[in-house]
Design a protein around this motif. Structure first.
Motif, PDB file in Angstrom:
ATOM      1  N   ASP B 287       0.869  -1.293   0.054  1.00  0.00           N
ATOM      2  CA  ASP B 287       0.121  -0.174   0.139  1.00  0.00           C
ATOM      3  C   ASP B 287       0.934   1.086  -0.141  1.00  0.00           C
ATOM      4  OD1 ASP B 287      -1.942  -1.747   0.443  1.00  0.00           O
ATOM      5  OD2 ASP B 287      -2.945  -0.480   1.785  1.00  0.00           O
ATOM      6  N   SER B 289       0.846   5.880  -0.353  1.00  0.00           N
ATOM      7  CA  SER B 289      -0.043   7.061  -0.647  1.00  0.00           C
ATOM      8  C   SER B 289       1.135   8.263  -0.699  1.00  0.00           C
ATOM      9  CB  SER B 289      -0.847   7.356   0.597  1.00  0.00           C
ATOM     10  OG  SER B 289      -0.120   7.284   1.878  1.00  0.00           O
ATOM     11  N   TYR B 290       0.660   9.286  -1.478  1.00  0.00           N
ATOM     12  CA  TYR B 290       1.030  10.616  -1.445  1.00  0.00           C
ATOM     13  C   TYR B 290       0.278  11.460  -0.508  1.00  0.00           C
ATOM     14  CZ  TYR B 290       3.397   9.470  -5.705  1.00  0.00           C
ATOM     15  OH  TYR B 290       4.374   8.635  -6.687  1.00  0.00           O
ATOM     16  N   ASP B 292      -1.996  12.345   2.005  1.00  0.00           N
ATOM     17  CA  ASP B 292      -3.245  11.628   2.697  1.00  0.00           C
ATOM     18  C   ASP B 292      -3.776  10.751   1.551  1.00  0.00           C
ATOM     19  OD1 ASP B 292      -2.487  12.476   5.205  1.00  0.00           O
ATOM     20  OD2 ASP B 292      -3.802  14.468   4.813  1.00  0.00           O
ATOM     21  N   THR B 293      -3.374  11.005   0.191  1.00  0.00           N
ATOM     22  CA  THR B 293      -4.084  10.517  -0.954  1.00  0.00           C
ATOM     23  C   THR B 293      -3.332   9.203  -1.101  1.00  0.00           C
ATOM     24  OG1 THR B 293      -3.595  12.698  -1.886  1.00  0.00           O
ATOM     25  CG2 THR B 293      -4.995  10.918  -3.151  1.00  0.00           C
ATOM     26  N   PRO B 294      -4.299   7.876  -1.010  1.00  0.00           N
ATOM     27  CA  PRO B 294      -3.736   6.681  -1.242  1.00  0.00           C
ATOM     28  C   PRO B 294      -3.766   6.388  -2.772  1.00  0.00           C
ATOM     29  CG  PRO B 294      -6.119   6.566  -0.520  1.00  0.00           C
ATOM     30  CD  PRO B 294      -5.614   8.097  -0.297  1.00  0.00           C
ATOM     31  N   VAL B 295      -2.589   5.824  -3.128  1.00  0.00           N
ATOM     32  CA  VAL B 295      -2.394   5.587  -4.399  1.00  0.00           C
ATOM     33  C   VAL B 295      -2.285   4.281  -4.883  1.00  0.00           C
ATOM     34  CG1 VAL B 295      -1.318   7.977  -5.452  1.00  0.00           C
ATOM     35  CG2 VAL B 295      -0.017   6.416  -4.122  1.00  0.00           C
ATOM     36  N   HIS B 297      -3.035   0.098  -3.737  1.00  0.00           N
ATOM     37  CA  HIS B 297      -3.738  -0.787  -2.645  1.00  0.00           C
ATOM     38  C   HIS B 297      -3.278  -2.017  -2.699  1.00  0.00           C
ATOM     39  CE1 HIS B 297      -6.358  -1.989   0.518  1.00  0.00           C
ATOM     40  NE2 HIS B 297      -6.914  -2.782  -0.478  1.00  0.00           N
ATOM     41  N   THR B 321       4.047   4.422  -9.999  1.00  0.00           N
ATOM     42  CA  THR B 321       4.188   4.794  -8.335  1.00  0.00           C
ATOM     43  C   THR B 321       4.677   3.092  -7.850  1.00  0.00           C
ATOM     44  OG1 THR B 321       2.152   5.924  -8.434  1.00  0.00           O
ATOM     45  CG2 THR B 321       3.048   5.252  -6.388  1.00  0.00           C
ATOM     46  N   SER B 333       3.383   2.293   2.832  1.00  0.00           N
ATOM     47  CA  SER B 333       2.918   2.363   4.002  1.00  0.00           C
ATOM     48  C   SER B 333       2.750   1.181   4.570  1.00  0.00           C
ATOM     49  CB  SER B 333       1.637   3.126   3.891  1.00  0.00           C
ATOM     50  OG  SER B 333       0.792   2.684   2.747  1.00  0.00           O
TER      51      SER B 333
END
Lengths: 353, 550, 319
Positions: B287, B289-290, B292-295, B297, B321, B333
């Motif tokens: 997982d 993210s940038y 708070d934006t999850p990119v 999963h 990514t 993360s």
């Protein structure tokens, strides 16, 4: 109406017609608009105004001639890339280079060029020009010309030193901030924002009032005030380089901070940084001159253009142009540097896209 | 299509255009002829720098700042554009000749509503009153299958998506029912699944109003769908012109043939090594993210030695990514990256020199991937010096060896700067830099998409040879399915940060597919001129509008 | 609208924090003095008793933080303490002089802003023509000249050689009428106009040219829109942000430039006062002047940012 006025208009209109006949559009537009302006100025200001225009035009022609000749000279003297670059340089840029060179010579060889010493009293106060004194004497009877020449060394020298100081400080911090990013970058940017939200002259006055006035304090203060400006620009320039893939490749290789700055980022940001150095120099130079003019910069008896203007200012009310010489010397150098910077910025932007 | 009774609309003869650079005028278009009849669509095709857009604008009697039409004639419906006054020429623009730009987002004025920009020309030319023009706009929006045609025009450009904006711009070009529309790469900036809707909409409306069009693009498959005739350009010169069928089936010139050659390069699909082999790289439940934006999963896949895994998806699907997570530029993360059985620290700064050496990267844009101020020998030599500690003669012979490996003559290129090289050569230097680290895994990020067909093919062959010689594992990020077909062993399909489908290539390209894979596969234009029609029929036209929202 | 409001409020808050930091900077800069203020004012030869008395009077016995809060509290209410030299209230000394400076700056601004923007737009439209090049050289010359050079040149030609205007502007506001006031302060205003117009013209030109290069302007031209309409309808609505920015930045520049001009023309403004106080090391006055200059500067920059936010169509019409 006299011969001068008739000749003046005849020449202008004749030249306009010639330009129109050979369809040199820009020359015609320039000449004819000058004619129209002359009508208005002539009616308001009379013959003397026309004389002023003529003298200005003469000086301008002289400048253009100098610039042209100097360009040809440089094209022959220089080699390779330099020669090629100069060939396409606008006349304003070569004029600027010429002026900068003249100032440099005056500054370096001041004791040889100046007929008298910097603080040598040789005549009465405000003595007029004679065969010994090219521009007359100042308020203490010192030779104005000699002081002007020494001023090139002192005023320009201090400005140059302060700029260099500010530049090393600001550029280094900017490069590190751009490369590291994150916390250091944010912290530095906030600090810089705060310092830059005080006008530079005001900030300088505040610090001078506390630290007193001498050359070292002056250089230190100016470096502190201008380093943030350099930081911001370097940060922006380096910021454009840092996003490149080759930087990412170097980072992923495991290269250290110093290698990244020295080998990857710096070589790609030199052109805008050099131009910025010129621009910052202009600001610093004007600030030094302004502070000296206010009596808070370089202290007497050191010859300095800013304080020379102030000391001789009373002469203005007698219609003397003496105080304008040091002021003009300041203006001329700043203009020259700006011309060169303008050209360099144009070149670096043109090469990019 | 070959209706001989068509009237002549546009006749360009010996068109020459100059561009201003380095303080002098240089000719960039060298005598182009072009003839277009009413209702006819001509495709202009060529690489960047071929002068396509410049010619397209010249057809409107327009030259950009820093360009000038220096010779030849442009005759539009009997009117000579090079000699008429600017105001007469201007009166044609928008009313009889319209223009659709590449980037609709930049070409709509952010300060005005879409419909106000749409009605500007018809009101100005007194073709329609404001209300009428608005009614007409809504009708055009409907025909172009824009959602909420009654309402969408009253939004501002930045409130509408790119594909919809491009259709709104086509509607705007139609506002005065022009005789000719210039389409300047209208779908280049769009994703494949969006592109197909826009292509369909453009083709339909051009047919409905029997408008002539010049369709400028660099994508052969796209132009095959849109144009009646195709003209191929190279560096401001015409290579050849023919109607679409002939051009596709029987091109005359070598250059055209090279463009047309469908990827001839194909290789055998390799199977995973059996018997508990450890994958070179294993992405496990990552997982990311940038801010708070999850990119990303739950992304997982394995890459084995000597194999190529292609990661495909549209822009924003998270394929790059994923690469950033593997290299440690973006620490995941959660989840882990395992290389050769060893778990990597998440960030690249925590990784050892040895760990960094194992995974190397090759970039899409060779221009930004090579430092323009560093010589080739130093670019390639630095990793060898940095990782292997090579110096002096040993370093030089290693660089020579690497240059040989990428088929560039060492003596000729050793001390050059990147700016002196062509695009393909730069990309080879990028490969050499990666090889210099002697890695066992290389990430190839869209390495061929900025290159011309032939050059790209050369790079793919080189990569394949290197893989065989050095037993490298590749992760191949791309949006181009033709490339996937030719080089991949396994395919991973990504969408909105998740892996939606994966498996060996042959399985992936034979039905049944995952629905998204199917949409992606069927949206990629093919060289067949009937492709668009066929796909639309298969999908049922009504589905088109929803394609983007699937 | 709430989106815009929150951005504007955020920006305002940031401005306030900056100002607070600046006030700390200004106050504690004085604390850096070798010794303390009392020593600096009285000099080397001061006796211990005199020093003690002055320290008592200035409240130097209290901790610096406490004095800062007291000073800040006073400043917010317009009370900057007492001048060390004249013993008068700083606020009373500064008040009329600040008004005079504002008058001069706005006098210059009212002339300069319209001229500069108009000329900037014209030059941008005529770019690369002979007029553009001449304007480039002239404006570059003007911004490169120190304010006092321009000031003395104007005095020489418009006051001494042709006695049209008074050379000095040491006006007393109570004694003269409005017309007389404008007449007497014309030369200092003109000096500032010359510098500011040059700056503003260059910036306006740059931002307009930047704007005209955008694809939507080309699109408008390709729609057959006439040239004037391209400017009025397509360029202008997007030009407000850069123009507001240019104006605010240059007004801020006026505030700094005014110091030198006031000295040249002996104009009784706050700049003149600041320079005098720096020479006499009258710290309370220096601090107050600096704070006022900084506050004006920050305020104008804030205005530029807020203006740019409010005129941005993307922010005005959120998704």
């Amino acid at each position: 109406m006299n011969y001068f006025v008739i000749g003046y208009y005849a020449l202008l209109i004749g030249a306009s017609c010639l330009a129109a006949y050979y369809s040199v559009r820009s020359a015609f537009l320039l000449l004819f608009s000058l004619t129209l302006v002359s009508f208005i100025v002539g009616i308001v200001g009379g013959e003397s105004a026309l004389w002023t225009i003529t003298i200005c035009a003469g000086i301008l022609a002289l400048c253009i001639g100098t610039a042209y000749a100097f360009r040809e000279f440089l094209v022959i003297v220089l080699w390779g890339e330099g020669s090629k670059a100069i060939k396409t340089a606008p006349l304003t840029a070569t004029f600027g280079l010429f002026v900068i060179m003249t100032y440099a010579i005056a500054g370096i060889f001041a004791p040889i060029i100046a007929p008298y010493g910097e603080a040598e009293v040789i005549a009465g106060a405000f003595a007029p020009a004679d065969e010994n004194m090219l521009l007359g004497a100042d308020q203490l009877g010192r030779d104005l010309f000699s002081r002007l020449v020494f001023g090139a060394r002192n005023t320009v020298g201090i400005a140059l030193l302060a700029t260099t100081f500010a530049f090393v400080l600001g550029a280094l911090a900017g490069l590190i901030a751009a490369t590291l990013g994150g916390f250091f970058d944010n912290l530095m940017s906030r600090v810089v924002d705060v310092i830059m939200s005080v006008p530079s002259l005001i900030f300088a006055l505040l610090l001078l009032s506390i630290m007193g006035t001498n050359a070292f304090v002056l250089i230190f203060i100016i470096a502190i005030i201008y380093a943030p400006r350099v930081f911001r620009l370097t940060r922006a320039v380096a910021g454009n380089v840092v996003v490149m893939d080759y930087i990412e490749a170097a980072r992923l290789r495991g290269e250290g901070l110093w290698y990244l700055i020295r080998r990857e980022i710096l070589p790609n940001s030199t052109a805008p940084l050099i131009a910025e150095f010129g621009l910052e120099f202009c600001f610093v130079f004007l600030l030094v001159a302004g502070l000296s003019f206010l009596g808070l910069g370089i202290q007497p008896p050191t010859a300095d253009w800013g304080s020379m203007v102030r000391e001789n200012a009373t002469l203005i009310s007698f219609g003397e142009i003496t105080p304008l010489f040091p002021a003009g010397a300041i203006a001329l150098l700043t203009v020259a540097v700006n011309f060169v910077v303008d050209w360099m910025l144009f070149r670096s932007s043109g090469l990019k896209g | 299509m070959a209706d001989t009774k068509k009237d002549l609309l546009l006749k360009i003869r010996d068109l020459r255009i100059e561009g201003y650079s380095d303080e002098k005028w240089l000719e960039i278009v060298h005598g182009i002829d072009l003839t277009l009849h009413k209702g006819e669509v001509m495709g202009l095709i060529g690489e960047s720098g071929a002068g396509k857009s410049t010619i397209g604008l010249a057809a409107m009697g327009f030259a950009r700042d820093g360009c000038r039409i220096s010779g030849g004639s442009i005759e539009f419906d009997g009117m000579e554009l090079t000699t008429t006054s600017e105001s007469d020429r201007r009166a044609l623009r928008g009313s009889r000749i319209a223009y659709v730009a590449q980037s609709a987002a930049a070409s709509f004025n952010p300060a005005h509503k879409i419909i106000d920009q749409h009605t500007e020309a018809p009101i100005h030319y007194r073709i329609r009153k404001r209300l009428e023009a608005q009614e007409d706009a809504m009708e055009l929006y409907e025909r172009l299958r824009l959602p909420n045609p009654q309402e969408i025009g009253f939004r501002y450009p930045h409130q509408v998506s790119g594909g919809q904006l491009q259709r709104a711009m086509t509607a705007m070009a139609m506002a005065c029912r022009p005789d000719l529309i210039i389409f300047d790469e209208p779908t280049t900036a769009l994703d494949v699944t969006t592109q197909i809707e826009v292509l369909a909409a453009i083709r339909d409306i051009v047919e409905q109003f029997n408008t002539a069009a010049i369709y400028i693009t660099h994508d052969l498959a796209v132009v095959a769908q849109m144009a009646d005739t195709i003209k191929v350009l190279l560096k401001g010169n015409e290579v050849e012109e023919a109607d679409t069928e002939t051009m596709l089936s029987n091109p005359k010139e070598d250059y055209t043939k090279s463009l047309w050659a469908v990827r001839s390069f194909k290789r055998e699909q390799k199977e995973r090594p059996g018997g508990g082999a450890v994958p070179v790289v294993s992405v496990q439940n990552v997982d990311a993210s940038y801010g708070d934006t999850p990119v990303l999963h739950d992304v997982s896949f394995d890459i084995y030695a000597g194999m190529t895994v292609a990661v495909v998806g549209e822009s924003g699907s998270g394929k790059s990514t994923t690469a950033r997570c593997i290299t440690g530029l973006l620490p995941p993360s959660s989840g882990k990256i395992v290389m050769n059985g060893v778990e990597m620290p998440p960030g690249y700064k925590q990784r050892s020199k040895e760990q960094l050496r194992q995974a190397q990267m090759i970039y899409q844009m060779a221009d930004t991937a090579l430092n323009p101020k560093v010589r080739i020998c130093d670019i390639i030599g630095r990793p060898a010096q940095f990782y292997m500690g090579l110096k002096g003669g040993a370093l030089k012979s290693r660089v020579d060896e690497l240059l040989d490996l990428i088929e560039l003559e060492p003596s000729k290129y050793y001390s050059r700067y990147p700016t002196e090289l062509s695009g393909g050569q730069k990309q080879r230097i990028g490969i050499a830099r990666a090889l210099a680290a002697e890695p066992n895994f290389i990430i190839c990020d869209e390495v061929t998409s900025a290159l011309d067909q032939l050059v790209a093919e050369g790079i793919l062959k080189l990569l394949d040879r290197l893989q065989k010689e050095l037993n490298l594992a590749y992760m191949f990020i791309t949006h181009d399915l033709a490339t996937v077909r030719s080089i991949a062993d396994e395919v991973v399909v990504m969408k909105q940060g998740e892996v939606v489908d994966s498996g060996p290539k042959n399985e992936m390209f034979t039905p049944p597919h995952h629905p998204y894979t199917d949409l992606l596969l069927s949206s990629v234009p093919e060289m067949d001129p009937n492709w668009l029609t066929t796909v639309l029929e298969e999908r049922g036209v009504d589905n088109i509008g929803e394609a983007a929202t699937v | 609208m709430s989106d815009v409001l929150s951005i504007v409020l955020k920006r305002l808050g940031l401005g306030l924090i900056t100002l607070l930091v600046i006030s700390i900077l200004i106050f504690f800069a004085v604390e850096l003095l070798p010794g303390d203020i009392a020593q600096a004012v009285l000099g080397q030869g001061a006796t211990e008793e005199n020093l003690k008395a002055l320290r008592e009077q200035l409240g130097l016995n209290q901790p610096a933080i406490f004095r800062y809060l007291e000073w800040l509290g006073g400043a917010v209410q317009g009370d900057f303490g007492v001048s060390l030299i004249s013993g008068r209230s700083v606020a009373e000394t500064i008040g009329p002089r600040f008004a005079a400076t504002l008058f001069l700056a706005s006098y210059a601004a009212v002339i300069a802003v319209p001229i500069a923007i108009l000329l900037g737009i014209i030059v941008a439209l005529l770019r690369d023509s002979i007029f553009d090049r001449v304007a480039n050289v002239l404006t570059l010359t003007s911004i490169s000249s120190p304010e006092f050079f321009l000031g003395y040149v104007l005095i020489l030609y418009l006051a001494v050689k042709n006695p049209w205007f008074p050379a000095l502007a040491n006006v007393n506001f109570q004694d003269i009428g409005t017309v007389e006031l404008y007449y007497r302060t014309f030369l200092p205003a003109l000096t500032m106009v010359l510098v500011v117009v040059a700056h503003m013209m260059r910036m306006t030109r740059a931002s307009i040219i930047n704007l005209l290069a955008s694809p939507y302007i080309e699109m408008a031209r390709l729609k057959g829109t006439p040239a004037w309409k391209v400017i009025v309808k397509h360029a202008l609505p997007n030009a407000w942000a850069p123009i507001i920015n240019v104006v605010a930045l240059n007004l801020a520049y006026l505030i700094t430039g005014v110091v030198l001009v006031e000295v040249v023309f002996v104009y009784p403004g706050i700049g003149q006062l600041l320079v005098d106080s720096v020479t006499k090391r009258d710290f309370p006055v220096v601090q107050a002047c600096c704070l006022i200059f900084a506050a004006t500067f920050i305020l104008l920059n804030l205005a530029a940012d807020v203006g740019a936010i409010l005129t941005n169509p993307r922010l005005r019409h959120p998704k």
